[in-house]
Design a protein around this motif. Structure first.
Motif, PDB file in Angstrom:
ATOM      1  N   ILE A   1       0.846  -1.205   0.000  1.00 23.70           N
ATOM      2  CA  ILE A   1       0.000   0.000   0.000  1.00 23.70           C
ATOM      3  C   ILE A   1       0.878   1.251   0.000  1.00 23.70           C
ATOM      4  O   ILE A   1       0.604   2.226  -0.708  1.00 23.70           O
ATOM      5  N   ALA A   2       1.982   1.221   0.770  1.00 23.13           N
ATOM      6  CA  ALA A   2       2.898   2.359   0.804  1.00 23.13           C
ATOM      7  C   ALA A   2       3.517   2.603  -0.571  1.00 23.13           C
ATOM      8  O   ALA A   2       3.695   3.761  -0.993  1.00 23.13           O
ATOM      9  N   ALA A   3       3.844   1.545  -1.293  1.00 20.51           N
ATOM     10  CA  ALA A   3       4.420   1.697  -2.632  1.00 20.51           C
ATOM     11  C   ALA A   3       3.410   2.290  -3.605  1.00 20.51           C
ATOM     12  O   ALA A   3       3.764   3.109  -4.462  1.00 20.51           O
ATOM     13  N   CYS A   4       2.149   1.900  -3.477  1.00 22.25           N
ATOM     14  CA  CYS A   4       1.105   2.469  -4.336  1.00 22.25           C
ATOM     15  C   CYS A   4       0.921   3.962  -4.049  1.00 22.25           C
ATOM     16  O   CYS A   4       0.759   4.774  -4.976  1.00 22.25           O
ATOM     17  N   ARG A   5       0.958   4.328  -2.779  1.00 22.94           N
ATOM     18  CA  ARG A   5       0.846   5.745  -2.433  1.00 22.94           C
ATOM     19  C   ARG A   5       2.014   6.540  -2.991  1.00 22.94           C
ATOM     20  O   ARG A   5       1.845   7.651  -3.503  1.00 22.94           O
ATOM     21  N   ASP A   6       3.220   5.969  -2.882  1.00 21.71           N
ATOM     22  CA  ASP A   6       4.394   6.642  -3.409  1.00 21.71           C
ATOM     23  C   ASP A   6       4.286   6.823  -4.920  1.00 21.71           C
ATOM     24  O   ASP A   6       4.741   7.836  -5.464  1.00 21.71           O
ATOM     25  N   ALA A   7       3.678   5.859  -5.595  1.00 24.91           N
ATOM     26  CA  ALA A   7       3.489   5.930  -7.044  1.00 24.91           C
ATOM     27  C   ALA A   7       2.329   6.838  -7.443  1.00 24.91           C
ATOM     28  O   ALA A   7       2.114   7.088  -8.629  1.00 24.91           O
ATOM     29  N   GLU A   8       1.580   7.317  -6.451  1.00 20.25           N
ATOM     30  CA  GLU A   8       0.425   8.200  -6.680  1.00 20.25           C
ATOM     31  C   GLU A   8      -0.631   7.528  -7.537  1.00 20.25           C
ATOM     32  O   GLU A   8      -1.197   8.114  -8.453  1.00 20.25           O
ATOM     33  N   ILE A   9      -0.886   6.247  -7.206  1.00 21.15           N
ATOM     34  CA  ILE A   9      -1.917   5.502  -7.927  1.00 21.15           C
ATOM     35  C   ILE A   9      -2.918   4.921  -6.944  1.00 21.15           C
ATOM     36  O   ILE A   9      -2.619   4.736  -5.763  1.00 21.15           O
ATOM     37  N   ASP A  10      -4.097   4.642  -7.433  1.00 22.25           N
ATOM     38  CA  ASP A  10      -5.110   3.933  -6.662  1.00 22.25           C
ATOM     39  C   ASP A  10      -4.689   2.468  -6.596  1.00 22.25           C
ATOM     40  O   ASP A  10      -4.455   1.836  -7.642  1.00 22.25           O
ATOM     41  N   SER A  11      -4.571   1.918  -5.408  1.00 29.97           N
ATOM     42  CA  SER A  11      -4.133   0.529  -5.275  1.00 29.97           C
ATOM     43  C   SER A  11      -5.058  -0.431  -6.002  1.00 29.97           C
ATOM     44  O   SER A  11      -4.643  -1.525  -6.397  1.00 29.97           O
ATOM     45  N   ALA A  12      -6.308  -0.024  -6.216  1.00 34.24           N
ATOM     46  CA  ALA A  12      -7.248  -0.884  -6.940  1.00 34.24           C
ATOM     47  C   ALA A  12      -6.845  -1.076  -8.393  1.00 34.24           C
ATOM     48  O   ALA A  12      -7.309  -2.010  -9.055  1.00 34.24           O
ATOM     49  N   SER A  13      -5.993  -0.191  -8.912  1.00 33.64           N
ATOM     50  CA  SER A  13      -5.576  -0.291 -10.312  1.00 33.64           C
ATOM     51  C   SER A  13      -4.454  -1.303 -10.524  1.00 33.64           C
ATOM     52  O   SER A  13      -4.083  -1.589 -11.667  1.00 33.64           O
ATOM     53  N   ILE A  14      -3.908  -1.834  -9.456  1.00 33.98           N
ATOM     54  CA  ILE A  14      -2.894  -2.888  -9.576  1.00 33.98           C
ATOM     55  C   ILE A  14      -3.536  -4.106 -10.245  1.00 33.98           C
ATOM     56  O   ILE A  14      -4.624  -4.542  -9.851  1.00 33.98           O
ATOM     57  N   ASP A  15      -2.872  -4.656 -11.263  1.00 31.30           N
ATOM     58  CA  ASP A  15      -3.428  -5.854 -11.913  1.00 31.30           C
ATOM     59  C   ASP A  15      -2.419  -7.002 -11.963  1.00 31.30           C
ATOM     60  O   ASP A  15      -2.623  -7.988 -12.665  1.00 31.30           O
ATOM     61  N   GLY A  16      -1.335  -6.855 -11.205  1.00 31.44           N
ATOM     62  CA  GLY A  16      -0.365  -7.935 -11.103  1.00 31.44           C
ATOM     63  C   GLY A  16       0.306  -7.923  -9.743  1.00 31.44           C
ATOM     64  O   GLY A  16       0.506  -6.860  -9.156  1.00 31.44           O
ATOM     65  N   VAL A  17       0.620  -9.094  -9.242  1.00 28.11           N
ATOM     66  CA  VAL A  17       1.289  -9.235  -7.947  1.00 28.11           C
ATOM     67  C   VAL A  17       2.389 -10.280  -8.086  1.00 28.11           C
ATOM     68  O   VAL A  17       2.146 -11.373  -8.615  1.00 28.11           O
ATOM     69  N   VAL A  18       3.587  -9.934  -7.636  1.00 30.66           N
ATOM     70  CA  VAL A  18       4.681 -10.917  -7.578  1.00 30.66           C
ATOM     71  C   VAL A  18       5.249 -10.904  -6.168  1.00 30.66           C
ATOM     72  O   VAL A  18       5.635  -9.851  -5.656  1.00 30.66           O
ATOM     73  N   MET A  19       5.282 -12.060  -5.550  1.00 34.87           N
ATOM     74  CA  MET A  19       5.871 -12.204  -4.223  1.00 34.87           C
ATOM     75  C   MET A  19       7.293 -12.724  -4.370  1.00 34.87           C
ATOM     76  O   MET A  19       7.528 -13.739  -5.026  1.00 34.87           O
ATOM     77  N   GLY A  20       8.223 -12.006  -3.755  1.00 36.13           N
ATOM     78  CA  GLY A  20       9.597 -12.446  -3.765  1.00 36.13           C
ATOM     79  C   GLY A  20       9.913 -13.299  -2.551  1.00 36.13           C
ATOM     80  O   GLY A  20      10.034 -12.774  -1.443  1.00 36.13           O
ATOM     81  N   TRP A  21       9.974 -14.585  -2.744  1.00 34.05           N
ATOM     82  CA  TRP A  21      10.393 -15.600  -1.773  1.00 34.05           C
ATOM     83  C   TRP A  21       9.270 -16.164  -0.917  1.00 34.05           C
ATOM     84  O   TRP A  21       9.093 -17.381  -0.858  1.00 34.05           O
ATOM     85  N   ARG A  22       8.472 -15.353  -0.247  1.00 35.68           N
ATOM     86  CA  ARG A  22       7.469 -15.896   0.677  1.00 35.68           C
ATOM     87  C   ARG A  22       6.202 -16.333  -0.071  1.00 35.68           C
ATOM     88  O   ARG A  22       5.874 -15.814  -1.132  1.00 35.68           O
ATOM     89  N   ASP A  23       5.468 -17.273   0.523  1.00 34.79           N
ATOM     90  CA  ASP A  23       4.207 -17.731  -0.066  1.00 34.79           C
ATOM     91  C   ASP A  23       3.023 -16.888   0.361  1.00 34.79           C
ATOM     92  O   ASP A  23       1.962 -16.959  -0.242  1.00 34.79           O
TER      93      ASP A  23
END
Length: 391
Positions: free
Chosen positions: A37-59
């Motif tokens: 959520i903090a990264a989305c705020r920094d990007a000045e975007i609505d988090s709802a507009s995210i359409d991809g998620v990649v997790m690095g290492w953890r499940d």
């Protein structure tokens, strides 16, 4: 077959992280979602507009957790990357591939954990020979654990001691790596070790845990998470400067889960990954303004410099002498303090720091005129990953 290039087709438009602590009321899932959520705020975007998620290492969090927490309306892509500390950089490249090919348009990449608050942290390892989060679980538990090989510092000591023996390494170079990271952390308000001075005498007075590693050769155990948002370059609309992904790759050592039977014990995946990333970006080691190198142990920084071609094998002690890798030197390394003095979130904080350097937002630790940066990852028994970023 020619290598497909995605040079400058993807950009990092937002970064975020939690507070780095030892002790937290948040679960690991909450840590990761908070960083996203903090990264989305920094990007000045609505988090709802995210359409991809990649997790690095953890499940965890799962894709469902992200959909619920971020309010994602149409998740088109998700992935989990499992190559230990090489996962975050590889995960960012995975996201870049997704947006460059049009599979997704905005991908959040996250890594987080509660390494200190976890009941299985290394500083309180039990006598029970159980091995987690590393490849070759059956080999580890049936052949190595009965002999007392239970922790990364033990496994990696074989590599370090062979290198020291074969190349007559001056071990003081390991102290230089640790002290440089700590000095940089003193300039970083987010660093866990910001207000904890360390001298060379302190380093040599610290306990010898496993030959050749002293306490201050080992990365921190901390709680926290970090995240970035990757967008297609053509749609990187933000008031902040987008940071372009010029190249990336992952690589793996021979017999990746069987270190002691590896044909070359010093073989590392970064020796395969870095040249591919450099070729894609059209750069050479001498071109970089700074480098954020994975530093689970001090010697891993030195070994990566050698395997990536910044110097030859056995030459890294001379490379880091005389402030060459400190702020103000020719190649500042781990300007935030790294895993050894900022925090250990498997290296996602290295990506965050590289973005801040290239945006010119690193304040007291800013590398003047930084235009080209390198981020690496090191995981398990030799997995490697590399990112080439520029502004």
């Amino acid at each position: 077959m020619d290598t497909i290039s995605i040079k400058d087709k993807a950009a990092i438009i937002g970064v975020g992280h939690t507070e780095y602590t030892r002790g937290t009321h948040r679960t690991e899932i909450e840590q990761s979602l908070s960083a996203a959520i903090a990264a989305c705020r920094d990007a000045e975007i609505d988090s709802a507009s995210i359409d991809g998620v990649v997790m690095g290492w953890r499940d965890e969090p799962t894709n469902e957790d992200f959909i619920n927490a971020l309010g994602i309306r149409d998740l088109k892509y998700h992935a989990h990357v499992h190559i230990g500390g090489a996962s975050p950089a590889a995960a960012v490249f995975n996201a870049a591939l997704a947006v460059a090919t049009g599979v997704a348009s905005r991908v959040v990449v996250v890594t987080g954990w509660n390494a200190f608050s976890s009941p299985s942290r290394l500083s309180e390892v039990s006598d029970r020979p159980t091995v987690v989060n590393v490849p070759g679980k059956a080999l580890r538990e049936n052949l190595e654990a009965p002999l007392g090989l239970l922790a990364p510092m033990q496994w990696y000591s074989f590599h370090a001691n062979r290198w020291i023996h074969d190349y007559n390494i001056d071990r003081d170079a390991m102290a230089t790596v640790a002290l440089t990271a700590r000095a940089h952390a003193h300039l970083n308000p987010h660093a866990f070790m910001r207000d904890r001075p360390m001298t060379r005498d302190d380093y040599y007075a610290s306990p010898l845990l496993v030959e050749p590693f002293r306490k201050f050769d080992v990365s921190l155990e901390t709680d926290g998470a970090a995240a970035v948002v990757v967008s297609s370059a053509s749609s990187a609309n933000t008031s902040r400067r987008p940071i372009y992904i010029a190249g990336g790759a992952e690589g793996h050592a021979d017999s990746p889960d069987d270190l002691l039977n590896r044909p070359d014990l010093l073989d590392m995946g970064i020796g395969r990954a870095a040249p591919r990333a450099f070729e894609m970006a059209g750069v050479e080691p001498k071109d970089f303004d700074f480098a954020e190198l994975y530093d689970c142990f001090s010697f891993i920084v030195l070994r990566q410099l050698e395997e990536m071609g910044f110097c030859g094998r056995g030459e890294s002690p001379d490379f880091v002498k005389d402030g060459h890798t400190a702020l103000g030197g020719e190649l500042p390394i781990n300007t935030h303090g790294g895993l050894m003095s900022e925090a250990h979130v498997a290296g996602m904080n290295h990506v965050v720091e590289a973005v801040r350097q290239l945006r010119g937002e690193a304040d007291e630790r800013q590398v003047p005129g930084a235009e080209l940066g390198l981020v690496t990852g090191y995981g398990d028994f030799g997995d490697g990953s590399a990112l080439v970023l520029h502004n």
